[in-house]
Design a protein around this motif. Structure first.
Motif, PDB file in Angstrom:
ATOM      1  N   VAL A   1       0.867  -1.173   0.000  1.00 50.98           N
ATOM      2  CA  VAL A   1       0.000   0.000   0.000  1.00 50.98           C
ATOM      3  C   VAL A   1       0.902   1.219   0.000  1.00 50.98           C
ATOM      4  CG1 VAL A   1      -1.722   1.319   1.293  1.00 50.98           C
ATOM      5  CG2 VAL A   1      -1.825  -1.172   1.279  1.00 50.98           C
TER       6      VAL A   1
ATOM      7  N   GLY B   1      -3.446  -1.369 -10.175  1.00 49.29           N
ATOM      8  CA  GLY B   1      -4.094  -1.366  -8.879  1.00 49.29           C
ATOM      9  C   GLY B   1      -5.118  -2.470  -8.766  1.00 49.29           C
TER      10      GLY B   1
ATOM     11  N   PHE C   1     -12.155  -0.940  -1.120  1.00 45.35           N
ATOM     12  CA  PHE C   1     -11.470   0.196  -1.718  1.00 45.35           C
ATOM     13  C   PHE C   1     -11.017  -0.139  -3.129  1.00 45.35           C
ATOM     14  CE2 PHE C   1      -8.003  -2.322  -0.145  1.00 45.35           C
ATOM     15  CZ  PHE C   1      -6.973  -2.121  -1.041  1.00 45.35           C
ATOM     16  N   THR C   2     -10.735   0.902  -3.858  1.00 43.61           N
ATOM     17  CA  THR C   2     -10.122   0.801  -5.175  1.00 43.61           C
ATOM     18  C   THR C   2      -8.864   1.637  -5.117  1.00 43.61           C
ATOM     19  OG1 THR C   2     -12.226   0.553  -6.291  1.00 43.61           O
ATOM     20  CG2 THR C   2     -10.398   1.326  -7.620  1.00 43.61           C
ATOM     21  N   GLY C   3      -7.767   1.066  -5.576  1.00 42.93           N
ATOM     22  CA  GLY C   3      -6.513   1.802  -5.586  1.00 42.93           C
ATOM     23  C   GLY C   3      -5.851   1.700  -6.945  1.00 42.93           C
ATOM     24  N   LYS C   4      -5.473   2.811  -7.505  1.00 41.20           N
ATOM     25  CA  LYS C   4      -4.805   2.856  -8.808  1.00 41.20           C
ATOM     26  C   LYS C   4      -3.593   3.778  -8.703  1.00 41.20           C
ATOM     27  CE  LYS C   4      -8.141   0.519 -10.761  1.00 41.20           C
ATOM     28  NZ  LYS C   4      -7.995  -0.845 -11.107  1.00 41.20           N
TER      29      LYS C   4
ATOM     30  N   ALA D   1       0.839   4.821   0.682  1.00 36.48           N
ATOM     31  CA  ALA D   1      -0.002   5.834   1.321  1.00 36.48           C
ATOM     32  C   ALA D   1       0.894   6.801   2.086  1.00 36.48           C
ATOM     33  CB  ALA D   1      -1.015   5.183   2.249  1.00 36.48           C
TER      34      ALA D   1
END
Length: 83
Positions: free
Chosen positions: A16, A71, A38-41, A18
């Motif tokens: 991750v 992601g 969640f969606t992470g790109k 962040a």
């Protein structure tokens, strides 16, 4: 700042990115512990080595560790489905 991850990718299960979440750190932990989906790109390309820098989509030498937009989206847990 560039962070070289390639030597470690085979030994980690997840990553991750962040940086400096500030007052939103609680939101990061909420998704890490599965309380929320969640969606992470990636907003940029993640290079393999610093020798590849600068690297941009469309470059002749574009061979990233993780391409721009890489992601995932998490699946809901059973508890989230009941909410």
């Amino acid at each position: 700042r560039p962070v070289v991850l390639q030597p470690y990718v085979s030994s980690i299960g997840a990553l991750v990115a962040a940086w400096l979440p500030g007052t939103e750190g609680q939101g990061v932990t909420d998704v890490l512990f599965g309380d929320y989906r969640f969606t992470g790109k990636l907003p940029r390309t993640w290079f393999k080595t610093v020798d590849q820098l600068p690297m941009n989509v469309g470059d002749a030498h574009y061979d990233p560790l993780f391409p721009f937009g890489f992601g995932l989206t998490t699946k809901p847990t059973h508890q989230q489905l009941r909410l």
